[in-house]
Write an enzyme that holds these catalytic residues in place. Structure first.
Site, PDB file in Angstrom:
ATOM      1  N   LYS A 182       0.813  -0.872   0.120  1.00  0.00           N
ATOM      2  CA  LYS A 182      -0.281  -0.277   0.001  1.00  0.00           C
ATOM      3  C   LYS A 182       0.686   1.061   0.242  1.00  0.00           C
ATOM      4  O   LYS A 182       0.377   2.305  -0.587  1.00  0.00           O
ATOM      5  CB  LYS A 182      -0.709   0.149   1.198  1.00  0.00           C
ATOM      6  CG  LYS A 182      -2.121  -0.670   0.900  1.00  0.00           C
ATOM      7  CD  LYS A 182      -3.066  -1.364   2.045  1.00  0.00           C
ATOM      8  CE  LYS A 182      -3.655  -1.743   1.495  1.00  0.00           C
ATOM      9  NZ  LYS A 182      -4.141  -2.465   3.504  1.00  0.00           N
ATOM     10  N   GLN A 235      -4.903  -1.394   9.128  1.00  0.00           N
ATOM     11  CA  GLN A 235      -4.669  -2.840   9.065  1.00  0.00           C
ATOM     12  C   GLN A 235      -5.619  -3.896  10.197  1.00  0.00           C
ATOM     13  O   GLN A 235      -4.935  -4.056  11.167  1.00  0.00           O
ATOM     14  CB  GLN A 235      -3.797  -2.920   8.989  1.00  0.00           C
ATOM     15  CG  GLN A 235      -3.046  -4.584   7.868  1.00  0.00           C
ATOM     16  CD  GLN A 235      -3.713  -4.395   6.528  1.00  0.00           C
ATOM     17  OE1 GLN A 235      -3.518  -3.152   5.661  1.00  0.00           O
ATOM     18  NE2 GLN A 235      -4.081  -5.538   6.371  1.00  0.00           N
ATOM     19  N   ASP A 247     -11.108   2.628   4.165  1.00  0.00           N
ATOM     20  CA  ASP A 247     -11.836   1.318   4.182  1.00  0.00           C
ATOM     21  C   ASP A 247     -13.410   1.376   4.158  1.00  0.00           C
ATOM     22  O   ASP A 247     -13.267   0.005   3.743  1.00  0.00           O
ATOM     23  CB  ASP A 247     -10.864   0.574   5.041  1.00  0.00           C
ATOM     24  CG  ASP A 247     -10.525  -0.115   4.878  1.00  0.00           C
ATOM     25  OD1 ASP A 247     -10.131  -0.922   3.880  1.00  0.00           O
ATOM     26  OD2 ASP A 247      -9.265  -0.639   5.450  1.00  0.00           O
TER      27      ASP A 247
END
Ligand code: NDP
Length: 296
Positions: A54, A98, A121
């Site tokens: 990422k 994460q 997200d």
């Protein structure tokens, strides 16, 4: 019929190009550089790989990447303080914590502490509610990637029968909401669904997000249907480790009109959509026009 392969790797590259173009314009015309902060708690090897990837792709499209690596025994209070600092940092437009988090941390509490406008997200309860009510939201990256591929392949999805196999909060449910938003007739199947093959046979669009290697067989697929395989399963075959999807690619590609392979289908789209969401969040934060084709 032999299915057309939907090349997610190539499509993700075009999404990244669009993102990079928009980032360049934001820098030049508005003096703003989108920034994505990724928070990693602990040393889960798979998470470390994702976070590295990422960070690399964020920089490649011209955005700022901020990585926060915290010890596995970080307290909830300390993690909340990091998120709060990022919420208040004007250079940070997207925040991603994460997952999975270590067991002692409450995932829902942490995710819901992220500013919804920076929740790239799309897991914050506010974004879930906005998506469910058809309002502007941050959309989870994997389903957004699937939607982009479907729109690219079909143009309009209006009136199509779609079956989503799987009802998780990160893939199945938001996928179903997005398809409904595009006026599909949507069925969500799960482990208790009766006669799954028959349900799948009705579908013009099948999205498989189950986590069971090659479960969806070719004779479940309606002739000419579009099959999007979200599954990523590691199996051992002929003494070798292999990645396979939730769909039996060999038999399904004999019946489908179009199909995503694994690897090289949905997988590469997920990070591309994370970058897209970060640009969208940056534009919204600055009251600027959103990039076309990068949102739901
Ligand atoms: P979850 O385990 O959270 O959900 C799986 C879903 O599949 C559940 O709703 C479950 O039903 C359903 N299911 C399980 N067994 C069956 C069955 N026999 N018949 C019908 N439905 C069944 O998984 P995720 O949604 O997180 O992920 C799904 C897959 O997608 C995994 O392989 C994962 O690795 C992959 N993935 C890939 C991503 C990418 O970037 N390409 C991103 C995220 C996930 P029930 O609710 O009844 O238990």
């Amino acid at each position: 019929m032999t299915a057309q392969i939907i090349d997610g790797k190539a499509f993700a590259a075009t999404v990244r190009e669009k993102v990079a173009g928009h980032v360049a314009r934001l820098k030049e015309e508005n003096n703003v550089t989108p920034g994505l902060a990724v928070v990693l708690v602990g040393e889960d090897p798979a998470s470390q790989v994702y976070v590295r990837s990422k960070g690399k792709q964020t920089v490649e499209v011209g955005m700022n990447s901020y990585e926060h690596k915290l010890d596995a025994d970080t307290s909830e209070e300390d993690l909340l303080a990091v998120v709060n600092k990022l919420n208040n940092d004007p250079d940070v437009h997207g925040i991603l914590v994460q997952l999975p988090l270590p067991d002692h941390l409450n995932e829902d509490l942490i995710i819901n502490s992220i500013d919804p406008a920076k929740d790239v997200d799309g897991f914050h309860i506010s974004n879930v509610g906005l998506l469910g009510t058809g309002q502007k939201s941050m959309v989870p990256c994997t389903p957004l990637g699937c939607l982009m591929m479907l729109r690219d392949h079909h143009g309009s999805l209006s009136g199509m029968d779609a079956v989503v196999i799987g009802r998780s909060n990160i893939v199945g449910k938001p996928m179903a909401q997005l398809l409904l938003g595009d006026s599909c007739t949507v069925t969500i199947a799960h482990s208790r669904t009766k006669d799954l093959p028959e349900v799948v046979r009705r579908a013009d669009i099948v999205v498989a997000a189950v986590g069971r290697p090659e479960m969806v067989l070719g004779d479940w697929i309606k002739e000419g249907a579009t099959v999007i395989d979200v599954g990523i399963n590691r199996i051992e075959r002929d003494g070798k480790n292999k990645l396979v999807g939730d769909v039996d690619f060999a038999s399904a590609s004999e019946r489908a009109g179009a199909i995503t392979p694994v690897p090289g289908g949905v997988g590469p789209m997920t990070i591309a959509c994370l970058l897209a969401n970060t640009v969208t969040a940056c534009c919204r934060a600055n009251g600027l026009a959103e990039p076309e084709g990068l949102t739901a």
